[in-house]
Structure formats: structure tokens, C-alpha cells
Write a protein that holds these residues in place. Structure first.
Motif, PDB file in Angstrom:
ATOM      1  N   SER A  67      38.699  25.542  46.054  1.00  0.00           N
ATOM      2  CA  SER A  67      37.485  25.512  46.659  1.00  0.00           C
ATOM      3  C   SER A  67      37.485  27.170  47.423  1.00  0.00           C
ATOM      4  CB  SER A  67      37.774  24.729  47.942  1.00  0.00           C
ATOM      5  OG  SER A  67      38.855  25.001  48.814  1.00  0.00           O
ATOM      6  N   MET A  68      38.428  27.829  47.350  1.00  0.00           N
ATOM      7  CA  MET A  68      38.355  29.099  47.796  1.00  0.00           C
ATOM      8  C   MET A  68      37.730  30.178  46.531  1.00  0.00           C
ATOM      9  SD  MET A  68      42.087  29.754  49.583  1.00  0.00           S
ATOM     10  CE  MET A  68      42.160  29.145  51.280  1.00  0.00           C
ATOM     11  N   LEU A  69      37.687  29.544  45.433  1.00  0.00           N
ATOM     12  CA  LEU A  69      37.114  30.597  44.176  1.00  0.00           C
ATOM     13  C   LEU A  69      35.852  30.979  44.263  1.00  0.00           C
ATOM     14  CD1 LEU A  69      38.808  28.825  41.264  1.00  0.00           C
ATOM     15  CD2 LEU A  69      39.842  30.918  42.651  1.00  0.00           C
ATOM     16  N   THR A  70      35.526  32.588  44.282  1.00  0.00           N
ATOM     17  CA  THR A  70      34.131  32.917  44.428  1.00  0.00           C
ATOM     18  C   THR A  70      34.206  34.057  43.375  1.00  0.00           C
ATOM     19  OG1 THR A  70      34.490  34.491  46.041  1.00  0.00           O
ATOM     20  CG2 THR A  70      34.132  32.497  46.990  1.00  0.00           C
ATOM     21  N   THR A  71      32.619  34.330  43.242  1.00  0.00           N
ATOM     22  CA  THR A  71      32.612  35.263  41.983  1.00  0.00           C
ATOM     23  C   THR A  71      32.826  36.397  42.545  1.00  0.00           C
ATOM     24  OG1 THR A  71      30.145  35.316  42.804  1.00  0.00           O
ATOM     25  CG2 THR A  71      30.834  33.848  40.823  1.00  0.00           C
ATOM     26  N   ASP A  72      32.684  36.898  43.746  1.00  0.00           N
ATOM     27  CA  ASP A  72      33.123  38.029  44.336  1.00  0.00           C
ATOM     28  C   ASP A  72      34.653  38.184  44.352  1.00  0.00           C
ATOM     29  OD1 ASP A  72      30.418  38.866  44.720  1.00  0.00           O
ATOM     30  OD2 ASP A  72      30.301  38.070  46.623  1.00  0.00           O
ATOM     31  N   GLY A  73      35.285  37.295  44.869  1.00  0.00           N
ATOM     32  CA  GLY A  73      36.693  37.408  44.665  1.00  0.00           C
ATOM     33  C   GLY A  73      37.245  37.451  43.300  1.00  0.00           C
ATOM     34  N   LEU A  74      36.820  36.850  42.427  1.00  0.00           N
ATOM     35  CA  LEU A  74      37.119  36.858  40.943  1.00  0.00           C
ATOM     36  C   LEU A  74      37.054  38.151  40.357  1.00  0.00           C
ATOM     37  CD1 LEU A  74      36.402  33.177  39.854  1.00  0.00           C
ATOM     38  CD2 LEU A  74      38.812  34.379  40.375  1.00  0.00           C
ATOM     39  N   GLY A  75      35.863  38.883  40.781  1.00  0.00           N
ATOM     40  CA  GLY A  75      35.873  40.406  40.489  1.00  0.00           C
ATOM     41  C   GLY A  75      36.607  41.338  41.246  1.00  0.00           C
ATOM     42  N   ALA A  76      37.272  40.878  42.250  1.00  0.00           N
ATOM     43  CA  ALA A  76      38.015  41.872  43.179  1.00  0.00           C
ATOM     44  C   ALA A  76      39.136  42.738  42.210  1.00  0.00           C
ATOM     45  CB  ALA A  76      38.575  41.199  44.269  1.00  0.00           C
ATOM     46  N   PRO A  77      39.927  41.922  41.265  1.00  0.00           N
ATOM     47  CA  PRO A  77      41.114  42.688  40.845  1.00  0.00           C
ATOM     48  C   PRO A  77      40.448  43.754  39.688  1.00  0.00           C
ATOM     49  CG  PRO A  77      41.230  40.175  40.807  1.00  0.00           C
ATOM     50  CD  PRO A  77      39.777  40.505  41.067  1.00  0.00           C
ATOM     51  N   GLY A  78      39.215  43.727  39.499  1.00  0.00           N
ATOM     52  CA  GLY A  78      38.818  44.337  38.168  1.00  0.00           C
ATOM     53  C   GLY A  78      39.312  44.130  36.779  1.00  0.00           C
ATOM     54  N   LEU A  79      39.009  44.886  35.841  1.00  0.00           N
ATOM     55  CA  LEU A  79      39.490  44.608  34.633  1.00  0.00           C
ATOM     56  C   LEU A  79      41.065  44.809  34.343  1.00  0.00           C
ATOM     57  CD1 LEU A  79      38.871  44.125  31.638  1.00  0.00           C
ATOM     58  CD2 LEU A  79      38.638  46.623  31.338  1.00  0.00           C
ATOM     59  N   ALA A  80      41.535  45.980  35.229  1.00  0.00           N
ATOM     60  CA  ALA A  80      43.164  45.728  35.234  1.00  0.00           C
ATOM     61  C   ALA A  80      43.731  44.675  35.663  1.00  0.00           C
ATOM     62  CB  ALA A  80      43.271  47.357  35.603  1.00  0.00           C
ATOM     63  N   GLY A  81      43.242  44.241  36.734  1.00  0.00           N
ATOM     64  CA  GLY A  81      43.931  43.122  37.401  1.00  0.00           C
ATOM     65  C   GLY A  81      43.642  41.809  36.740  1.00  0.00           C
ATOM     66  N   TRP A  82      42.802  41.663  35.592  1.00  0.00           N
ATOM     67  CA  TRP A  82      42.717  40.592  34.872  1.00  0.00           C
ATOM     68  C   TRP A  82      43.367  40.874  33.757  1.00  0.00           C
ATOM     69  CZ3 TRP A  82      40.331  35.846  34.953  1.00  0.00           C
ATOM     70  CH2 TRP A  82      39.651  35.377  36.066  1.00  0.00           C
ATOM     71  N   LEU A  83      43.840  42.048  33.278  1.00  0.00           N
ATOM     72  CA  LEU A  83      44.681  42.288  32.186  1.00  0.00           C
ATOM     73  C   LEU A  83      46.110  42.021  32.561  1.00  0.00           C
ATOM     74  CD1 LEU A  83      44.682  43.599  29.449  1.00  0.00           C
ATOM     75  CD2 LEU A  83      44.980  45.882  30.598  1.00  0.00           C
ATOM     76  N   LEU A  84      46.170  42.066  33.637  1.00  0.00           N
ATOM     77  CA  LEU A  84      47.689  41.805  34.129  1.00  0.00           C
ATOM     78  C   LEU A  84      48.164  40.363  33.920  1.00  0.00           C
ATOM     79  CD1 LEU A  84      50.525  42.247  35.647  1.00  0.00           C
ATOM     80  CD2 LEU A  84      49.173  41.721  37.739  1.00  0.00           C
ATOM     81  N   VAL A  85      47.023  39.475  33.646  1.00  0.00           N
ATOM     82  CA  VAL A  85      47.458  38.021  33.407  1.00  0.00           C
ATOM     83  C   VAL A  85      48.076  37.873  32.038  1.00  0.00           C
ATOM     84  CG1 VAL A  85      46.507  35.771  32.955  1.00  0.00           C
ATOM     85  CG2 VAL A  85      45.422  37.199  34.859  1.00  0.00           C
ATOM     86  N   PRO A  86      47.510  38.259  31.011  1.00  0.00           N
ATOM     87  CA  PRO A  86      48.284  38.394  29.673  1.00  0.00           C
ATOM     88  C   PRO A  86      49.551  39.185  29.604  1.00  0.00           C
ATOM     89  CG  PRO A  86      46.144  39.588  29.430  1.00  0.00           C
ATOM     90  CD  PRO A  86      46.175  38.784  30.707  1.00  0.00           C
ATOM     91  N   VAL A  87      49.359  40.367  30.457  1.00  0.00           N
ATOM     92  CA  VAL A  87      50.626  41.174  30.389  1.00  0.00           C
ATOM     93  C   VAL A  87      51.848  40.428  30.951  1.00  0.00           C
ATOM     94  CG1 VAL A  87      51.773  43.199  31.527  1.00  0.00           C
ATOM     95  CG2 VAL A  87      49.274  43.295  30.336  1.00  0.00           C
ATOM     96  N   LEU A  88      51.622  39.715  32.297  1.00  0.00           N
ATOM     97  CA  LEU A  88      52.841  38.956  32.852  1.00  0.00           C
ATOM     98  C   LEU A  88      53.082  37.678  32.115  1.00  0.00           C
ATOM     99  CD1 LEU A  88      54.413  38.486  35.515  1.00  0.00           C
ATOM    100  CD2 LEU A  88      52.339  37.410  36.327  1.00  0.00           C
TER     101      LEU A  88
END
Length: 426
Positions: free
Chosen positions: A313-334
Motif C-alpha cells: 500500500s506504500m508503493l508510489t510511482t514517485d517513491g519507486l523512482g527515488a533510487p534512480g537507475l543506479a538504485g534499481w541496478l542494485l537489485v540484480p547486483v545484490l
């Protein structure tokens, strides 16, 4: 002004957010009860379904023009719910470790906690500095928040009831690591907060003595002693409690121990895990262990549902964009590089074989523990607004991704592992 229930208001009336909220909560509980009956036969795992239900709730709130809960603005609520879920889940994890743990299992667990976890923190911190532009302190905090694996969600891979299937490798190591490192992450989160607020290295001796040695060591000793004495007391006085009330007493004990340990300035999650471990070892085959497991499992599953629905319920488009490309890239890296790479490098030949190490490395599930520590970081107020926003939402992105990826792959990969073990024993 006192607001009466809608049915008690005079005249014709419709709607209201509170009764809609009650209906939504009831729907989630019913759906959760249905999917938990045979979770491995459902096309969508329970954890994934809970997040989706929460996301659907967020959409409904947006259509009603109601502001959803936020991980930063409502961090206290998130922290307390995650805390409750972890206390019960960590105690349950300790309860379900069987009596005989082989030497190679002890070796793999020790390597996971002493070597893999600190290296994971450092690897995430390095990525945070070089790729995400975080300060060293904020990157270290991010590494500590994301380092622990999760006993609530890892239960889909490793947990078993007392007296049931005896876990073999690598599931025993995965299960024990998930229970242990949730509390062990605490001093490393404090380490990151020291680096942010104080700078330099003058505080290292204070951290090592107060936060690492005392905080962890005293918690483990207190928990181990309390678990043994409580199991002894319950087995000796079992006639004083009906079978229906024993689970409540056990959950109550876990909460009391957690609270007392935290009041004494030590880490409650470590104490609770140690208590579950020693509780199980007193009169190992006594039926009180089954009551304890039933109580903690039912309570843990309910709290898991609440936390994951809230997360969705906390998920928002603004929040999901906060990490930026590098933050999203951390997902597969981790999930694909850091955790599996470190596990295979340290455990891939001994004490595990290569396939077992790959399985153990892949299922480094991130979940409720990471959310809890992220909320603790917000509560501390140590990070700048920008870095706090990035750390919190990068954590959420990694957790949601882990829930989906590991939730969808847990059942088939666990079955394949079980078939391989069965073939090896024939």
C-alpha cells in the motif's frame, strides 16, 4: 466531537473510509487464510499476493483521493509492525532447528555470519558510493540495512515443524542464518549511524565494546538462559495451561524477553533467537514444542500478512523512482552477483558442494528485517533528507523485487533440491 458508527447516524447515509478499511482488512485475512492452506500449490505465492493486495489498496486510495501511508512519514508504525513480526519469526526460527547439527553445517553457518554478511555490507556500501553517489556513512547504512536475510520469507524454503522433516544442507544453513543475522545486523546498522553522525574513527572502541560485544554477547547469553529456563518451567507446569493457551504463553514469553533485553541496552532479536534455540533443546521430543511452534507460526504468518500488505500500500510511482537507475541496478547486483558470488566463493567446495552453495547464495531473501532497519534509520534522523529518501526507497525496491523473484522460484527450486537429495540417498 465523537463520531458515531455509520449505522447509528440518523437518516440516510452511505460510505465512509473506516468501514471500507475494515472490509479491506477482512478481505486480506480471508485471502491469506485460503492461500496459506496449500501455499506451494498456488500459482502466486502468499508473500507476492500480499504485496499485490496492498498495491491494489493503494490504487483504491488514490481513486478516493486519500493519501497512502508512507515509509518515511509513517516510519514509527512500519517499525513497530516489522518489529513484532521479526520477534515472532526469529523465535520460531530458533525453535525449528533440529537437535543434531553436523560439523559442516556449523561451519557454513559461521562463514555466512562472520564472513559473508560483513563482506555483503562492504560490497553494497562500495556500490552505494561509486554508483549511487551516497556518502560513505549513508552507503554503509544501506549495506547494513540490506545485509540480513529474512526468517519470515525464507520460511518458504527452509522451515519445518518440530518432529517433521529434518533439514539437510543447504536449507539448514539458510534457515539458521535467516534467524540469526536479523539481530546480528543491529551493530552494523549502529556502525553506519556512527559513521554518519560522528565521522572519523574515535568512536570505534565505544562501538566495539558497547554495541558489538555487550549488545550482542549479553543478548545471546540472556536469551539462551531464558529459553532453557522457560521451557523447563512450561514442561513442569504444563497442567496449569490448556493446550489451547500454551501457544499464547510462548509468544508472550518471546515478547517479554525482547522487551527486557532492549531495556538493558542489548539486541532483543539476538536474545529471542537464542531463546528459541535453547527452548527447543529442553526435553527435545516433548509435545510443548509443537504448541510453541503452532503459536509462533500462526502469529508470524498473520503479522507477515499485515506488514506485506502495508508495504504494497506504500508503493508510489514517485517513491519507486527515488533510487534512480543506479538504485534499481542494485537489485540484480545484490540478488544475482554479490550474495551468490560471496557464498559460492566461500562455501562452494567445502562445506557445501557447488549446487548447494548456488542454492544458498540465490535465496538470500530480503524482506521484513530490511524494512525494520530502514524505519529505524528514519527514526534516528541521522541521514540528510535526500540520502534518507534514497536509502529507504532503494531498500523497498530491493525487498519487493526479492519477494517477487524468490517467492516465484522458492517452490520449484526447493522441490528440485529435495529430488536431488532423495536421488543421492537412494
Amino acid at each position: 466531537m465523537v463520531v458515531s458508527p455509520l449505522a447509528l447516524l440518523p437518516g440516510w447515509h452511505f460510505g465512509g473510509l473506516y468501514p471500507l478499511l475494515l472490509a479491506a482488512v477482512g478481505t486480506c485475512l480471508v485471502v491469506g487464510a485460503l492461500v496459506l492452506k496449500r501455499p506451494h500449490r498456488r500459482p502466486v505465492p502468499p508473500s507476492v499476493l500480499y504485496v499485490l493486495l496492498g498495491a491494489l489498496g493503494a490504487v483504491c486510495l488514490a481513486l478516493l483521493d486519500v493519501n497512502p501511508l508512507g515509509p518515511e512519514s509513517d516510519h514509527e508504525l512500519l517499525e513497530r509492525l516489522c518489529e513484532l513480526a521479526l520477534v515472532v519469526a526469529v523465535f520460531s526460527a530458533g525453535l525449528t532447528i533440529e537437535r543434531h547439527v553436523e560439523r559442516r553445517s556449523l561451519a557454513s553457518i559461521a562463514i555466512l555470519l562472520i564472513v559473508v554478511m560483513p563482506l555483503t555490507i562492504l560490497a553494497i556500501a562500495a556500490f552505494g558510493v561509486w554508483a549511487m553517489g551516497l556518502s560513505f556513512g549513508a552507503a554503509l547504512v544501506l549495506g547494513a540495512v540490506l545485509a540480513p536475510t529474512d526468517p519470515v520469507l525464507a520460511g518458504n524454503v527452509g522451515l519445518t515443524a518440530p518432529g517433521g522433516e529434518v533439514l539437510g544442507e543447504p536449507r539448514l544453513s539458510l534457515h539458521t542464518e535467516a534467524g540469526f543475522n536479523d539481530g546480528l545486523a543491529s551493530p552494523f546498522v549502529v556502525l553506519g549511524l556512527f559513521a554518519v553522525t560522528d565521522g572519523g574513527t574515535a568512536w570505534l572502541s565505544t562501538w566495539a565494546l558497547a554495541d558489538l560485544l555487550y549488545g550482542a554477547g549479553f543478548a545471546l547469553a540472556l536469551g539462551a538462559l531464558s529459553g532453557y529456563l522457560t521451557a523447563r518451567a512450561l514442561t513442569m507446569a504444563e497442567r496449569m495451561l490448556s493446550d489451547a493457551l500454551q501457544p499464547f504463553a510462548v509468544v508472550g514469553f518471546a515478547l517479554v524477553l525482547y522487551g527486557v533485553t532492549e531495556v538493558l541496552g542489548a539486541y532483543g532479536l539476538l536474545a529471542v533467537f537464542a531463546a528459541g534455540f535453547t527452548f527447543r533443546r529442553y526435553e527435545f521430543d516433548h509435545h510443548v514444542h509443537h504448541a510453541a511452534h503452532r503459536g509462533t507460526e500462526a502469529t508470524g504468518k498473520t503479522l507477515e500478512l499485515v506488514v506485506l500488505v502495508m508495504l504494497g500500500s506504500m508503493l508510489t510511482t514517485d517513491g519507486l523512482g527515488a533510487p534512480g537507475l543506479a538504485g534499481w541496478l542494485l537489485v540484480p547486483v545484490l540478488l544475482v552477483l554479490i550474495r551468490p558470488g560471496l557464498v559460492v566463493a566461500t562455501l562452494g567446495r567445502w562445506p557445501l558442494d557447488l549446487r548447494g552453495a548456488i542454492f544458498l547464495g540465490f535465496f538470500g531473501v530480503r524482506g521484513v528485517a530490511a524494512l525494520f532497519y530502514a524505519a529505524v534509520v528514519v527514526d534516528s534522523g541521522a541521514l540528510s533528507t535526500r540520502e534518507q529518501h534514497v536509502v529507504v526507497w532503494t531498500t523497498i525496491v530491493c525487498v519487493v523485487s526479492s519477494i517477487i523473484v524468490h517467492g516465484l522460484t522458492a517452490a520449484p527450486l526447493t522441490r528440485r533440491l529435495a529430488q536431488r537429495d532423495a536421488g543421492a540417498n537412494d
